[in-house]
Design an enzyme around this catalytic site. Structure first.
Site, short mmCIF file in Angstrom:
data_model
loop_
_atom_site.label_atom_id
_atom_site.label_comp_id
_atom_site.label_asym_id
_atom_site.label_seq_id
_atom_site.Cartn_x
_atom_site.Cartn_y
_atom_site.Cartn_z
N GLY A 172 0.84 -1.20 0.00
CA GLY A 172 0.00 0.00 0.00
C GLY A 172 0.87 1.24 0.00
N SER A 173 0.36 2.31 0.59
CA SER A 173 1.07 3.59 0.54
C SER A 173 2.27 3.60 1.49
CB SER A 173 0.11 4.71 0.91
OG SER A 173 -0.38 4.52 2.22
N THR A 174 3.24 4.41 1.16
CA THR A 174 4.43 4.56 2.00
C THR A 174 4.02 5.11 3.37
OG1 THR A 174 5.91 4.77 0.13
CG2 THR A 174 6.64 5.82 2.17
N GLU A 175 3.06 6.02 3.36
CA GLU A 175 2.58 6.62 4.60
C GLU A 175 2.05 5.54 5.56
OE1 GLU A 175 -0.61 9.16 3.50
OE2 GLU A 175 -1.12 9.63 5.59
N GLY A 223 2.64 2.36 5.32
CA GLY A 223 3.75 1.44 5.58
C GLY A 223 4.51 1.83 6.85
N CYS A 280 1.78 0.66 -8.48
CA CYS A 280 2.87 1.21 -7.66
C CYS A 280 4.11 1.43 -8.51
CB CYS A 280 3.15 0.28 -6.49
SG CYS A 280 3.22 -1.42 -6.98
N GLU A 301 3.66 10.53 -5.72
CA GLU A 301 2.95 9.46 -6.42
C GLU A 301 1.51 9.90 -6.66
OE1 GLU A 301 2.18 5.75 -4.21
OE2 GLU A 301 2.79 4.70 -6.03
P1 NAP Z 1 -3.44 2.51 2.00
O1 NAP Z 1 -4.22 3.31 2.95
O2 NAP Z 1 -1.99 2.39 2.18
O3 NAP Z 1 -4.13 1.07 1.91
C1 NAP Z 1 -3.49 -0.18 1.81
C2 NAP Z 1 -4.06 -1.16 2.81
O4 NAP Z 1 -3.69 -0.76 4.14
C3 NAP Z 1 -5.58 -1.22 2.84
O5 NAP Z 1 -6.00 -2.53 3.12
C4 NAP Z 1 -5.90 -0.27 3.97
O6 NAP Z 1 -7.17 -0.42 4.51
C5 NAP Z 1 -4.84 -0.63 4.96
N1 NAP Z 1 -4.60 0.39 5.99
C6 NAP Z 1 -4.87 1.71 5.95
N2 NAP Z 1 -4.51 2.30 7.09
C7 NAP Z 1 -4.01 1.34 7.90
C8 NAP Z 1 -3.46 1.32 9.20
N3 NAP Z 1 -3.37 2.42 9.94
N4 NAP Z 1 -3.04 0.14 9.72
C9 NAP Z 1 -3.11 -0.98 8.99
N5 NAP Z 1 -3.62 -1.02 7.75
C10 NAP Z 1 -4.06 0.12 7.20
O7 NAP Z 1 -3.68 3.06 0.55
P2 NAP Z 1 -5.01 3.84 0.09
O8 NAP Z 1 -5.49 4.79 1.11
O9 NAP Z 1 -5.95 2.84 -0.38
O10 NAP Z 1 -4.40 4.66 -1.12
C11 NAP Z 1 -3.66 5.86 -0.86
C12 NAP Z 1 -2.47 5.96 -1.75
O11 NAP Z 1 -1.60 4.85 -1.51
C13 NAP Z 1 -2.75 5.86 -3.22
O12 NAP Z 1 -3.17 7.04 -3.77
C14 NAP Z 1 -1.42 5.41 -3.74
O13 NAP Z 1 -0.57 6.51 -3.88
C15 NAP Z 1 -0.90 4.52 -2.67
N6 NAP Z 1 -1.13 3.08 -2.96
C16 NAP Z 1 -0.06 2.34 -3.29
C17 NAP Z 1 -0.24 1.00 -3.57
C18 NAP Z 1 0.90 0.12 -3.94
O14 NAP Z 1 0.68 -0.95 -4.50
N7 NAP Z 1 2.12 0.46 -3.62
C19 NAP Z 1 -1.50 0.43 -3.53
C20 NAP Z 1 -2.59 1.23 -3.16
C21 NAP Z 1 -2.37 2.55 -2.89
P3 NAP Z 1 -8.35 0.50 3.86
O15 NAP Z 1 -8.69 -0.24 2.65
O16 NAP Z 1 -9.41 0.56 4.82
O17 NAP Z 1 -7.73 1.84 3.59
#
Ligand code: NAP
Ligand code: MG
Length: 499
Positions: free
Chosen positions: A250-253, A255, A306, A403
């Site tokens: 998922g996102s670096t943030e 992560g 990504c 990104e």
């Molecule tokens: P995200 O928040 O990083 O979501 C990835 C996963 O982590 C989801 O299952 C999410 O649940 C979960 N998550 C969120 N907050 C968490 C926490 N505090 N503790 C544990 N797990 C948590 O990504 P997003 O909000 O969907 O997307 C935001 C940005 O991330 C995108 O715009 C993109 O830049 C980036 N992204 C990158 C990738 C990649 O493959 N590298 C994939 C997706 C997004 P929820 O579904 O409930 O949020």
């Protein structure tokens, strides 16, 4: 134009699947959440509610971890032969293949991606992933070790690789089924048990996969699937004291949040995070393949990759021709709902993502970037964005640094090939890169200087279960795929016996 034409007849299983409230899989049973709460998923092509799903939270994660722990320590999984484990994983791949059309439709509805793409990319890659790791189940070996500082014959020493234990897996929405496969395949092959949390936007294919996991004969409690929100279910899984390892994409943030949460019991962590990947075209490249290659590097999956080739660097002499060519490619892309057979590019996954990407387009325009094509939302229904090529950027702009995760590429000219490696590396990320040239010396020399986990030469977005994938710098920790990922799911034990 974003029309609502739906020419593909929905698969009967899909219609039935989305209309019933989906439950979570804990210890082999499909159950409601402990709170009784559900959440909605949406069809990104229309913005309408698609499905209702049980909303997992801390208590559900706890139930799932208990089931996974029991299956790992005392359940049938702990006694099963590697060969039988491999057979079950292979069977899962076969079942997925049997249900290919149904899964492709479910994925397209939940995520928005063109159905025709789900059929030829997401599904075949997921199926192959299970088959590849089915083969690994019988090949996870240790070594006999010649000890260096002791007299020959004093000790007999060897290593064994054992499963790490209960694994928490948290996945994103861009490739919902494929990311589940990337995580489950190697964890199952290694003999771990699993609690999987799919993304809130796209839980449906992972849940349906849970039914196939049961059908494949994988015992109860080995794979538990808890849909829910990241801030609640995800955070509880990352912090759980009885989880041995967490694998996150998922996102670096987020992560970084996972890392903090994992510190409590020092669980092992692997992270596959964001990117801002450079795609570099030299004057001497075969432009007939580089131009469509550059377009597909960014526009594939609506730019929600990504590893998307989002910074396109073009050597000066070829700049105008490449920009014109990529823009021409972009303008011919048919932006339609995923079920439209003519759709080349579907909607973004959610309204939030639409607003995020449009925010980047506005910020780029404000800072002086020019859209050669695209530059805005497409239509007013659903979450569509026009494929966009930006020029006149500078390295400090948000659109160049951050990104975007949408169909937006910045095209940037360069004149000194000796500086391109430094320019390409000028980012906090290091996930992937592309190089297009006919000069193999130049290609390999540049590949060696790029700080990224994957470098594609005269191609882009080529994936294979056998090829490790992951990031340098803030793009992550560790590698997915290949035999490298098995290191995340196993512990090495040294056994030393006095003779
Ligand atoms: P995200 O928040 O990083 O979501 C990835 C996963 O982590 C989801 O299952 C999410 O649940 C979960 N998550 C969120 N907050 C968490 C926490 N505090 N503790 C544990 N797990 C948590 O990504 P997003 O909000 O969907 O997307 C935001 C940005 O991330 C995108 O715009 C993109 O830049 C980036 N992204 C990158 C990738 C990649 O493959 N590298 C994939 C997706 C997004 P929820 O579904 O409930 O949020
Ligand atoms: Mg989120």
């Amino acid at each position: 134009m974003a029309t609502a034409s739906v020419a593909v007849r929905p698969h009967e299983n899909v219609t039935g699947y989305v209309t019933k409230t989906r439950k979570m899989l804990i210890n082999g049973k499909w159950v409601d959440s402990a709170s009784g709460k559900t959440f909605e998923t949406y069809n990104p092509a229309t913005g309408e509610v698609l499905s209702h799903v049980a909303e997992g939270d801390k208590e559900d994660i706890d139930r799932a971890v208990k089931a996974a722990r029991a299956a790992f320590e005392t359940g049938p999984w702990s006694k099963i032969s590697p060969s039988e484990r491999g057979r079950m994983i292979w069977r899962l791949g076969d079942l997925l293949e049997k249900h290919l059309e149904e899964f492709a439709q479910l994925e397209s509805l939940d995520n928005g991606k063109p159905l025709k793409i789900a059929r030829v990319a997401d599904l075949p890659l997921s199926i192959d992933h299970f088959r590849y790791y089915a083969g690994w189940a019988t090949k996870i070996e240790g070594n006999t070790v010649p000890m260096s500082g002791w007299k020959q014959g004093m000790f007999h020493a060897y290593t064994v690789r054992e499963p790490v234990g209960v694994v928490g897996q948290i996945i994103p929405w861009n490739f919902p089924l494929l990311m589940a496969a990337w995580k489950l395949g190697p964890a199952l092959a290694s003999g771990c048990t699993i609690v999987l949390k799919p993304a809130e936007q796209t839980p449906l294919t992972a849940l349906r996969l849970g039914e196939l996991i049961q059908e494949a004969g994988i015992p109860d409690g080995v794979v538990n699937i808890v849909p829910g929100y990241g801030e609640t279910a995800g955070a509880a899984l990352a912090a759980h004291p009885d989880v041995d390892k967490v694998a996150f994409t998922g996102s670096t943030e987020v992560g970084k949040l996972i890392l903090k949460a994992a510190a409590g019991n020092l669980k092992k962590v692997s992270l596959e995070l964001g990117g801002k990947s450079p795609n570099i075209i030299f004057d001497d490249a075969d432009l007939d393949s580089a131009i469509p290659g550059a377009a597909s590097a960014i526009f594939f999956n609506q730019g929600q990759c990504c590893c998307a080739g989002s910074r396109l660097y073009i050597e000066k002499k070829a700049f105008d021709k490449v920009v014109e060519g990529v823009a021409d490619n972009a303008s011919k892309i048919r932006v339609r709902p995923g079920f439209d057979p003519d759709s080349d590019l579907g909607p973004l996954v959610s309204e939030e993502q639409l607003n995020r990407v449009c925010g980047f387009l506005e910020s780029g325009a404000k800072e002086g970037a020019k859209a050669v094509t695209g530059g805005s939302r497409e239509g007013t229904t659903g979450y569509f964005v026009k494929p966009t090529v930006l020029i006149n950027t500078n390295p400090k702009m948000k659109v160049v640094q951050e990104e975007i995760f949408g169909p937006v590429v910045t095209a940037i000219p360069f004149s000194d090939p000796s500086e391109i490696a430094a320019t390409a590396n000028d980012t906090i990320y290091g996930l992937a890169a592309g190089i297009w040239t006919r000069d193999i010396k130049k290609a390999h020399s540049l590949a060696s200087k790029i700080k990224a986990g994957t470098v594609w030469i005269n191609c882009y977005n080529i994936f294979d279960a056998s090829l490790p994938f992951g990031g340098y710098k803030q793009s992550g920790w560790g590698r997915e795929m290949g035999h490298e990922v098995l290191e995340h799911y196993t512990e090495v034990k040294s056994v030393c016996a006095a003779l």
